[in-house]
Structure formats: C-alpha cells, structure tokens
Write a protein that holds these residues in place. Structure first.
Motif, short mmCIF file in Angstrom:
data_model
loop_
_atom_site.label_atom_id
_atom_site.label_comp_id
_atom_site.label_asym_id
_atom_site.label_seq_id
_atom_site.Cartn_x
_atom_site.Cartn_y
_atom_site.Cartn_z
N MET A 1 -40.99 -115.18 7.41
CA MET A 1 -41.48 -116.54 7.60
C MET A 1 -42.23 -116.60 8.92
SD MET A 1 -40.88 -119.86 6.14
CE MET A 1 -39.53 -119.36 5.14
N ASN A 2 -43.33 -117.30 8.94
CA ASN A 2 -44.17 -117.44 10.12
C ASN A 2 -43.52 -118.37 11.13
OD1 ASN A 2 -46.26 -118.26 11.92
ND2 ASN A 2 -47.78 -117.65 10.40
N GLU A 3 -43.50 -117.95 12.41
CA GLU A 3 -42.88 -118.79 13.43
C GLU A 3 -43.70 -120.01 13.80
OE1 GLU A 3 -44.75 -115.64 16.46
OE2 GLU A 3 -43.19 -115.27 15.02
N ASN A 4 -44.94 -120.10 13.32
CA ASN A 4 -45.78 -121.27 13.59
C ASN A 4 -45.49 -122.42 12.63
OD1 ASN A 4 -47.13 -119.98 15.71
ND2 ASN A 4 -48.64 -119.10 14.31
N ILE A 6 -43.40 -125.41 11.02
CA ILE A 6 -42.38 -126.38 11.43
C ILE A 6 -42.05 -127.27 10.24
CG2 ILE A 6 -43.05 -126.42 13.87
CD1 ILE A 6 -44.48 -129.13 13.25
N LEU A 75 -42.33 -127.05 4.94
CA LEU A 75 -42.78 -126.37 6.14
C LEU A 75 -44.29 -126.46 6.22
CD1 LEU A 75 -40.50 -123.20 6.07
CD2 LEU A 75 -40.13 -125.38 7.23
N GLU A 77 -47.97 -126.11 8.96
CA GLU A 77 -48.60 -125.48 10.12
C GLU A 77 -49.55 -126.49 10.73
OE1 GLU A 77 -50.47 -121.17 11.03
OE2 GLU A 77 -51.24 -122.18 9.25
#
Length: 79
Positions: A1-4, A6, A75, A77
């Motif tokens: 999963m991309n940390e960017n 939210i 989620l 971006e």
C-alpha cells in the motif's frame, strides 16, 4: 500500500484528492461504486455538518454526504 494514501475522512475541507482504493465490502462497497467512487475519481471535501459528521463531498458533479465510518474505508491521494 502506498504511504501517500490517506482515508477520505482525513482530507481537509477545501482540498481535492483522487480515489485510489476502496477497502469496504458488501453493500457499502456497492453503494460507493454506485456513487461513482472508482479509481482516479476526484473528490473534494466541502463542509462538515455542525456536529462534525457527516461531511459533504463533491463527487462527479454531485454533493454527497458520507459518514466518517464510510469515508474511512476510502483511501485517496491528495492532489
């Protein structure tokens, strides 16, 4: 999963983001898809209700209110 990524419920008012992942399932997932919340859909947080929940979002030309519980499973971006 991309940390960017939210959860949508953490998107500040007035900011826009692109939908990246739906983590919900069942009828809630179906509702989100029916509202047009598919990959790369642009969403803007417009305003909170006086109690803070739900929040109004601009999604594909419509204003949709989502509870924090629902928005936390989307989620996004930030753009």
């Amino acid at each position: 999963m991309n940390e960017n990524f939210i959860p949508l419920n953490f998107l500040p008012l007035g900011k826009k983001a692109k939908v990246k992942v739906l983590t919900s399932d069942g009828m809630i997932r179906r509702r989100m898809l029916d509202l047009g919340l598919i990959s790369d859909t642009v969403v803007e947080a417009l305003q909170k209700s006086p109690s803070g929940d739900p929040v109004a979002y601009h999604i594909r030309g419509a204003v949709i209110a989502l509870r924090s519980e629902e928005a936390s499973k989307i989620l996004v971006e930030a753009i």
